[in-house]
Motif scaffolding. Sequence first.
Motif, PDB file in Angstrom:
ATOM      1  N   LEU A 107       0.862  -1.168   0.000  1.00  0.00           N
ATOM      2  CA  LEU A 107       0.000   0.000   0.000  1.00  0.00           C
ATOM      3  C   LEU A 107       0.904   1.225   0.000  1.00  0.00           C
ATOM      4  O   LEU A 107       1.714   1.399   0.911  1.00  0.00           O
ATOM      5  N   ALA A 108       0.785   2.045  -1.036  1.00  0.00           N
ATOM      6  CA  ALA A 108       1.686   3.192  -1.182  1.00  0.00           C
ATOM      7  C   ALA A 108       0.888   4.472  -1.413  1.00  0.00           C
ATOM      8  O   ALA A 108      -0.191   4.448  -2.024  1.00  0.00           O
ATOM      9  N   VAL A 109       1.461   5.568  -0.933  1.00  0.00           N
ATOM     10  CA  VAL A 109       0.807   6.881  -1.061  1.00  0.00           C
ATOM     11  C   VAL A 109       1.864   7.898  -1.494  1.00  0.00           C
ATOM     12  O   VAL A 109       3.069   7.645  -1.384  1.00  0.00           O
ATOM     13  N   PRO A 110       1.435   9.054  -1.988  1.00  0.00           N
ATOM     14  CA  PRO A 110       2.408  10.096  -2.348  1.00  0.00           C
ATOM     15  C   PRO A 110       3.248  10.532  -1.151  1.00  0.00           C
ATOM     16  O   PRO A 110       2.768  10.537  -0.013  1.00  0.00           O
ATOM     17  N   ASP A 111       4.493  10.880  -1.426  1.00  0.00           N
ATOM     18  CA  ASP A 111       5.383  11.339  -0.357  1.00  0.00           C
ATOM     19  C   ASP A 111       4.771  12.487   0.435  1.00  0.00           C
ATOM     20  O   ASP A 111       4.962  12.604   1.654  1.00  0.00           O
ATOM     21  N   SER A 112       4.043  13.350  -0.260  1.00  0.00           N
ATOM     22  CA  SER A 112       3.502  14.558   0.384  1.00  0.00           C
ATOM     23  C   SER A 112       2.161  14.341   1.070  1.00  0.00           C
ATOM     24  O   SER A 112       1.639  15.244   1.735  1.00  0.00           O
ATOM     25  N   ALA A 113       1.591  13.139   0.933  1.00  0.00           N
ATOM     26  CA  ALA A 113       0.273  12.876   1.508  1.00  0.00           C
ATOM     27  C   ALA A 113       0.350  12.764   3.030  1.00  0.00           C
ATOM     28  O   ALA A 113       1.370  12.338   3.585  1.00  0.00           O
ATOM     29  N   PRO A 114      -0.727  13.093   3.729  1.00  0.00           N
ATOM     30  CA  PRO A 114      -0.709  13.050   5.204  1.00  0.00           C
ATOM     31  C   PRO A 114      -0.957  11.662   5.777  1.00  0.00           C
ATOM     32  O   PRO A 114      -0.921  11.487   6.999  1.00  0.00           O
ATOM     33  N   THR A 171      11.882  -4.178  -5.633  1.00  0.00           N
ATOM     34  CA  THR A 171      12.937  -3.331  -5.070  1.00  0.00           C
ATOM     35  C   THR A 171      12.414  -2.002  -4.543  1.00  0.00           C
ATOM     36  O   THR A 171      13.118  -1.326  -3.785  1.00  0.00           O
ATOM     37  N   GLY A 172      11.215  -1.599  -4.952  1.00  0.00           N
ATOM     38  CA  GLY A 172      10.677  -0.306  -4.554  1.00  0.00           C
ATOM     39  C   GLY A 172      11.146   0.842  -5.416  1.00  0.00           C
ATOM     40  O   GLY A 172      10.740   1.990  -5.221  1.00  0.00           O
ATOM     41  N   ALA A 173      11.997   0.555  -6.412  1.00  0.00           N
ATOM     42  CA  ALA A 173      12.595   1.620  -7.230  1.00  0.00           C
ATOM     43  C   ALA A 173      11.539   2.394  -8.015  1.00  0.00           C
ATOM     44  O   ALA A 173      11.586   3.632  -8.090  1.00  0.00           O
ATOM     45  N   SER A 174      10.581   1.680  -8.605  1.00  0.00           N
ATOM     46  CA  SER A 174       9.554   2.361  -9.402  1.00  0.00           C
ATOM     47  C   SER A 174       8.684   3.252  -8.528  1.00  0.00           C
ATOM     48  O   SER A 174       8.284   4.351  -8.944  1.00  0.00           O
ATOM     49  N   LEU A 175       8.392   2.798  -7.322  1.00  0.00           N
ATOM     50  CA  LEU A 175       7.596   3.615  -6.410  1.00  0.00           C
ATOM     51  C   LEU A 175       8.345   4.892  -6.037  1.00  0.00           C
ATOM     52  O   LEU A 175       7.782   5.988  -6.055  1.00  0.00           O
ATOM     53  N   ARG A 176       9.611   4.746  -5.709  1.00  0.00           N
ATOM     54  CA  ARG A 176      10.407   5.925  -5.339  1.00  0.00           C
ATOM     55  C   ARG A 176      10.525   6.890  -6.506  1.00  0.00           C
ATOM     56  O   ARG A 176      10.494   8.123  -6.321  1.00  0.00           O
ATOM     57  N   ALA A 177      10.666   6.350  -7.718  1.00  0.00           N
ATOM     58  CA  ALA A 177      10.798   7.198  -8.900  1.00  0.00           C
ATOM     59  C   ALA A 177       9.539   8.023  -9.133  1.00  0.00           C
ATOM     60  O   ALA A 177       9.607   9.116  -9.718  1.00  0.00           O
ATOM     61  N   ASN A 178       8.399   7.502  -8.672  1.00  0.00           N
ATOM     62  CA  ASN A 178       7.139   8.222  -8.820  1.00  0.00           C
ATOM     63  C   ASN A 178       6.729   8.940  -7.538  1.00  0.00           C
ATOM     64  O   ASN A 178       5.562   9.298  -7.368  1.00  0.00           O
ATOM     65  N   LYS A 179       7.723   9.155  -6.656  1.00  0.00           N
ATOM     66  CA  LYS A 179       7.512   9.913  -5.421  1.00  0.00           C
ATOM     67  C   LYS A 179       6.398   9.315  -4.553  1.00  0.00           C
ATOM     68  O   LYS A 179       5.536  10.022  -4.026  1.00  0.00           O
ATOM     69  N   LEU A 180       6.458   7.993  -4.420  1.00  0.00           N
ATOM     70  CA  LEU A 180       5.516   7.283  -3.561  1.00  0.00           C
ATOM     71  C   LEU A 180       6.269   6.626  -2.414  1.00  0.00           C
ATOM     72  O   LEU A 180       7.414   6.222  -2.574  1.00  0.00           O
ATOM     73  N   ARG A 181       5.622   6.498  -1.277  1.00  0.00           N
ATOM     74  CA  ARG A 181       6.211   5.815  -0.131  1.00  0.00           C
ATOM     75  C   ARG A 181       5.280   4.696   0.323  1.00  0.00           C
ATOM     76  O   ARG A 181       4.060   4.778   0.174  1.00  0.00           O
TER      77      ARG A 181
END
Length: 297
Positions: A107-114, A171-181
């Motif tokens: 489950l991933a959300v934008p880095d800036s999300a609360p 690896t989580g690389a694609s998520l990080r590239a799209n600014k998701l955590r």
Amino acid sequence: MDGRTKKGALLRLGIPKGSLEAATIDLFRRAGFHIATSGRSYFPAIDDPEIDCMLIRAQEMARYVEDGILDAGLTGYDWVQETGATVHTVTELVYARQSFGRVRWVLAVPDSAPFETVEDLEGRIIATELVETTKRYLVEHGVNARVEFSWGATEVKPPELADAIVEATETGASLRANKLRILETVLESSTQLIANIDAWADEAKRHKIEDICMLLQGALNALDKVGLMMNVRSGDLATVLGELPALRKPTISNLSDSDWVAVNTILDEAVVRLIIPRLKKAGAEGIVEYPLNKIVL
């Protein structure tokens, strides 16, 4: 199956088409089977007259195995759970499209999300290809959210088209590239060899599936391993064995010259370059490193 079914074939085997296809065909090659695909054909050739192969999307594999269209197939644990298919799990085969490990649906959300936990997604929109599994996950956590099916490019949907996603990652690389955590892991999955219930009850088919299973597991066991053989004077044997990794039990054979023995062992490929110089200094001679295709335990 139609007229493209191989005459005299005992087993109808599903090979996952798509992201797992190349890794699966390579694993079969290591196991001793040569599968050849051509153009847009969904019926690859295999050099075993008892096997008839068909390329099927991993997402659909469990359903076709359950219905008996296929006797066996390779697919992810995730898709068996998602479809709820009743099949026999023969074995887990831990390999994936990029690595020989497990895949996580997260489950991933934008880095800036609360959002910090799944409970924070109450009333929100979650995009995923794994719809039913995600719904069950939300129910388990008492969260009422809207789950939308995603046809692809799921990582780019937040925040405009969805508040969060459930997506597979190695690896989580694609998520990080799209600014998701990542907030949480929804499901861990690996490839499984599954069989139709009736096919597994058929003695001839079950034995064929078990043989394929043994060879595939043997190929996985041999990954990143190499064989090492050398000649050692009997007087240097204890010193040479002391340089080999602990818990290894090499095979020691007598040679025609009673003063010498042959030592044969299996090691992790990553450590061989460190061990060979030490073995040489300890008295080993004629050191040969060789690749391994299968290790059948």
